[in-house]
Scaffold this active site. Sequence first.
Site, mmCIF file in Angstrom:
data_model
loop_
_atom_site.group_PDB
_atom_site.id
_atom_site.type_symbol
_atom_site.label_atom_id
_atom_site.label_comp_id
_atom_site.label_asym_id
_atom_site.label_seq_id
_atom_site.Cartn_x
_atom_site.Cartn_y
_atom_site.Cartn_z
ATOM 1 N N SER A 1 0.842 -1.186 0.000
ATOM 2 C CA SER A 1 0.000 0.000 0.000
ATOM 3 C C SER A 1 0.883 1.243 0.000
ATOM 4 O O SER A 1 1.824 1.346 0.771
ATOM 5 C CB SER A 1 -0.882 -0.022 1.243
ATOM 6 O OG SER A 1 -1.627 1.163 1.288
ATOM 7 N N GLY A 2 0.610 2.141 -0.919
ATOM 8 C CA GLY A 2 1.369 3.388 -0.992
ATOM 9 C C GLY A 2 2.643 3.274 -1.791
ATOM 10 O O GLY A 2 3.417 4.218 -1.871
ATOM 11 N N THR B 1 -1.419 2.786 -7.955
ATOM 12 C CA THR B 1 -2.465 3.597 -8.591
ATOM 13 C C THR B 1 -1.846 4.641 -9.506
ATOM 14 O O THR B 1 -2.316 4.872 -10.622
ATOM 15 C CB THR B 1 -3.328 4.261 -7.504
ATOM 16 O OG1 THR B 1 -3.850 3.218 -6.680
ATOM 17 C CG2 THR B 1 -4.459 5.043 -8.100
ATOM 18 N N ASN C 1 -0.903 5.635 3.048
ATOM 19 C CA ASN C 1 -1.040 6.319 1.765
ATOM 20 C C ASN C 1 -2.164 7.331 1.876
ATOM 21 O O ASN C 1 -3.257 6.996 2.318
ATOM 22 C CB ASN C 1 -1.356 5.266 0.680
ATOM 23 C CG ASN C 1 -1.482 5.885 -0.703
ATOM 24 O OD1 ASN C 1 -1.441 7.104 -0.859
ATOM 25 N ND2 ASN C 1 -1.642 5.027 -1.692
ATOM 26 N N SER D 1 -5.128 6.138 -0.604
ATOM 27 C CA SER D 1 -5.089 4.677 -0.654
ATOM 28 C C SER D 1 -6.361 4.124 -1.293
ATOM 29 O O SER D 1 -7.466 4.531 -0.942
ATOM 30 C CB SER D 1 -4.930 4.138 0.763
ATOM 31 O OG SER D 1 -4.917 2.740 0.713
ATOM 32 N N SER D 2 -6.164 3.236 -2.251
ATOM 33 C CA SER D 2 -7.331 2.614 -2.896
ATOM 34 C C SER D 2 -7.961 1.663 -1.890
ATOM 35 O O SER D 2 -7.288 0.770 -1.376
ATOM 36 C CB SER D 2 -6.905 1.837 -4.129
ATOM 37 O OG SER D 2 -5.958 2.577 -4.859
ATOM 38 N N GLY E 1 -2.918 -2.621 -1.970
ATOM 39 C CA GLY E 1 -1.651 -3.307 -1.716
ATOM 40 C C GLY E 1 -1.597 -3.906 -0.326
ATOM 41 O O GLY E 1 -2.409 -3.593 0.553
ATOM 42 N N GLU F 1 -0.956 -4.498 3.274
ATOM 43 C CA GLU F 1 -0.814 -3.456 4.296
ATOM 44 C C GLU F 1 -0.812 -4.047 5.715
ATOM 45 O O GLU F 1 -1.461 -5.048 5.994
ATOM 46 C CB GLU F 1 -1.876 -2.369 4.147
ATOM 47 C CG GLU F 1 -3.308 -2.800 4.317
ATOM 48 C CD GLU F 1 -4.297 -1.687 3.949
ATOM 49 O OE1 GLU F 1 -3.889 -0.677 3.336
ATOM 50 O OE2 GLU F 1 -5.475 -1.837 4.264
HETATM 51 N N1 LIG Z 1 6.702 7.114 -8.961
HETATM 52 C C1 LIG Z 1 6.437 7.895 -7.919
HETATM 53 N N2 LIG Z 1 7.233 8.943 -7.648
HETATM 54 C C2 LIG Z 1 6.959 9.735 -6.620
HETATM 55 N N3 LIG Z 1 5.907 9.624 -5.830
HETATM 56 C C3 LIG Z 1 5.071 8.599 -6.036
HETATM 57 C C4 LIG Z 1 5.300 7.693 -7.097
HETATM 58 N N4 LIG Z 1 4.314 6.790 -7.088
HETATM 59 C C5 LIG Z 1 3.526 7.134 -6.043
HETATM 60 N N5 LIG Z 1 3.968 8.209 -5.427
HETATM 61 C C6 LIG Z 1 3.389 8.843 -4.241
HETATM 62 O O1 LIG Z 1 2.878 7.840 -3.420
HETATM 63 C C7 LIG Z 1 1.514 8.035 -3.182
HETATM 64 C C8 LIG Z 1 0.820 6.721 -3.130
HETATM 65 O O2 LIG Z 1 0.822 6.156 -4.391
HETATM 66 P P1 LIG Z 1 -0.335 5.203 -4.855
HETATM 67 O O3 LIG Z 1 -0.137 4.927 -6.262
HETATM 68 O O4 LIG Z 1 -1.632 5.754 -4.458
HETATM 69 O O5 LIG Z 1 -0.042 3.913 -4.044
HETATM 70 P P2 LIG Z 1 -0.816 2.552 -4.074
HETATM 71 O O6 LIG Z 1 -1.871 2.661 -5.090
HETATM 72 O O7 LIG Z 1 0.223 1.558 -4.417
HETATM 73 O O8 LIG Z 1 -1.321 2.357 -2.734
HETATM 74 C C9 LIG Z 1 1.031 8.924 -4.272
HETATM 75 O O9 LIG Z 1 -0.040 9.697 -3.841
HETATM 76 C C10 LIG Z 1 2.253 9.752 -4.583
HETATM 77 O O10 LIG Z 1 2.286 10.841 -3.726
HETATM 78 MG MG LIG Z 2 -3.814 2.454 -4.882
#
Ligand SMILES: Nc1ncnc2c1ncn2[C@@H]1O[C@H](COP(=O)(O)OP(=O)(O)O)[C@@H](O)[C@H]1O
Ligand SMILES: [Mg+2]
Length: 956
Positions: A42-43, A47, A92, A95-96, A319, A321
């Site tokens: 997660s995070g 996404t 996050n 977070s989805s 993800g 968590e």
């Molecule tokens: N490639 C990246 N570079 C910098 N920051 C990122 C990157 N990917 C994600 N983030 C940061 O991390 C946060 C969480 O990402 P997210 O895609 O929502 O995570 P997940 O979906 O895996 O839980 C985003 O809101 C962004 O701020």
């Molecule tokens: Mg997500």
Amino acid sequence: MEIYQGVNFFELPPHIYAIADNAYRVMCAEYNNHFILISGESGAGKTEASKKILQYFAVTCPTTEQLQIVRDRLLLSNPVLEAFGNAKTLRNDNSSRFGKYMDIQFDFKGAPVGGHILSYLIEKSRVVHQNNGERNFHIFYQLLEGGEDDLLRWLGLERNPQKYMYLIQGRCAKVSSINDKSDWKTVRKAFSVIDFAETDIEHLFGVIASVLHLGNIQYEEDSNGHAIITNGSQIKWISKLLGVHLSILQEALTHRKIEARSEEVLSPLNIDLAFCARDAAAKAIYGRTFTWLVNKINGSLANKDLTRKTVIGLLDIYGFEVFDTNSFEQFCINYCNEKLQQLLIEMTLKAEQEEYEMEGIEWEPIPYFNNKIICDLVEEKHKGIISILDEECLRPGEATDLSFLEKLEEKVGDHAHFLTRKLADQKTRKSIDWVDFRLLHYAGEVTYCVVGFLEKNNDLLYRNLKEVLCKSKNGIIKECFLPSELDNRRRPETVATQFKNSLGSLIEILMSKEPSYIRCIKPNEGKEPGKFDDVLIRHQVKYLGLMEHLRVRRAGFAYRRKYELFLQRYKSLCPATWPHWPGPAADGVETLIKHIGYKPEEYKLGRTKIFIRFPRTLFATEDAFEYSKHLLVTRIQARYKGCLGKREYKKQKEAAIKLEACWRGALARKEAKRRVWAVETIKRFIKGFINRKNPLCPENDEFIRFVQYTYLTKLRDHVPKNVLDKNWLKPPAILEETSEMLKKICMRNLVRQYCQGITAEKKAQLQQKVVASAIFRGKKDGYLQSISQPFADTRLSEKDINPKVLQLIRGEKIKYVTPVVKYDRNGFKARERQLLLTQAAAYVVEMAKIKQKIDYAALKGISTSNLSDGLLVVHVPEDNKQKGDVILQCEHIFETVTKLSMLANKQNAVQVVQGSLQFHISSGKEGMIAFTTGQEPQIYKAKNGRLTVVSTRTKS
Ligand SMILES: Nc1ncnc2c1ncn2[C@@H]1O[C@H](COP(=O)(O)OP(=O)(O)O)[C@@H](O)[C@H]1O
Ligand SMILES: [Mg+2]
């Protein structure tokens, strides 16, 4: 994006775009379906990665103005779903809280034409409860922060999240990293693009506001210990927004309907149960509305045409968590991640190694951790945790979360990946509570607190609450709560089982497609940029099995393909395999790569596949193929054009032959018709000829007309040209009368023409000739010969006449003068004289003397003979003044006599005598002239005293 577009996979440094582009290009080239699995804690950035991929397709794929709408909808479905399905967690800020699998559909040209979203288990418990430092779903805060004043007033909401119980349990309604106001604007805009009607939006926010109002309902205990609602304002708003009856709603939130046999009994709830009922209602409403939302978006993404499409699926799911307290939701989420890890292992590590073995490729097995054992622990039928949970939920009697924990210890207590406080050793015991169980996930240990497991798994909503919602006037709630559900007496599947089944079908969907993977690594626990926590990262690299992957990849082959497919794609690179290889595909591939010149270390031939070790080998082949494609296309085009040309030529030839045949036919028919006509005509002609003598009748009509016509047209060319021309075309019997008439008309016409052409002199001349004709015609020899000789005006001109004579007859106009021979009346002596005619008298002149003047009035007559002599006698009356008749001989007898008779107006007094002529010599004395014919013309006095005139006989 530009850099990565259309570039071979390994040519540029690794990038999300490279993966997206590769999947896309393989899909276009091989026309098959793909998916991109994005995994990570997660995070970690799943996404974000999925959004980048979507953007990449939106920017690089071919599109049309029409498809622009689809593109926008695909892109804008994200903010809407995130607003309703994402929330701030400790791990996050975005977070989805639901799983999302999205298919992007492409047409054969590679243009994105539609999409479909599958959603998985939204974390409903968040609606009513959030852990410290977490928030409810974004949409609630966005609405309160961004919603227009009118809207909030209409929904009965205040612009302050602190006022709502459901929003403040995590104690962080406001977060600096989240701008609810601008997010609200994005969502509102997205709604209009995704085709939401205003009423849909109204109803949707009615639902959201109702959930907030529900959270603020407070209960009090009455004297009987029954729950009653303390403040009526919230419930009024809910009743208004959801369109349900106030008192029924009130009753449903404080009572429970129990069905005992055929009776229904309403039993009041105590205060705890009342809160439970309220929260259950809020969760159900939100959860089902979310499903409705996904369906609605699917409706707007759906591509309606039925042509075949290929898809690229994007899997972005919650993800792995770990929190301080982990509940049923974390259990489901982590189970899901376990399953995906399993899928990954199955499709890569395991499958790849097994494949080498199967294909008979020499292979040193690389050990890896297979998490199947953990998956089994969770999901195995009858023996897995989910089965035990379900059993406990359905069991009659007093089942509690703790009894569930006991069952777990009993049934899976000896599993290597399962631990409870009771089962743990001294050292670890402290870290596990009595209500906890611990799972050793592939990604690490997670301790779950069983409190709430049963209730969340059952996910029950009291029947009377369902009934109330079924009757809602809010369009969305009406669609989400169908009355048919009430009739269904079967117990619905538990949440965990539903989730397990939906994951099962997801795996099936994925297995049928070509995979690509993106593994997100979380760099630090603090949501901080630019900070890489070595321990944390190493941990992830390890449990993700990346090292093993790398090892398999290094030892293995970059590319493998079934012989048939490889041959099919590259057969054009070798003359022996193009266009068809007659033998087995494996031999074909061998021939082909020998021709291309693969080195032995570059490839291996398996039982059914060719394995290529280095990407560059494949790229070289691919480049060669790209090049040869153009040559092939040219050849195919040429062939095709040839075909078209031939076809066209054949068509034209056939058409020409057809035309010729038609034309010949037409000519022949025309000729035949002409012959028939000719035969008919000839027949009619003959018949007409036979009947030509009969009166006009149908049989001869045409013939006669023909005869008439031919005669008349012929006549046209043969009419006489002058009056004297007496030729006339002989007419057929039938035209005799006409011919006669025509002849007359023609003559008359000629005569008229002739007359018109006659001059005054000529007329005078002719008049004289007419007179001559009247006198002499048929009477005197030589007349006929004289006709053609014109009469002269005079035979002597005035200068031949003696002036004295002219002097004498001055005052009279001289009309005609001719030399004559005068014979004396007695002796017939011949003397040369001039005969001079004026308008009044005739004079016989000798030199300067007028020998005799004969007044025309006194002229008695003129006589000539019928022979060809030129003798004439002018008779005068027998009186004293006159000398007697004058005997003259002149050369132009007809001319002289005619003129004289005309001037004297004595035409009737001219006589032509035969044999002899008596003349008057003087008063009482007569003489005779005898006319005879002989050899020589002569005039002499015969012995009998007569003047004898001998003429030669002329033929006439
Ligand atoms: N490639 C990246 N570079 C910098 N920051 C990122 C990157 N990917 C994600 N983030 C940061 O991390 C946060 C969480 O990402 P997210 O895609 O929502 O995570 P997940 O979906 O895996 O839980 C985003 O809101 C962004 O701020
Ligand atoms: Mg997500």
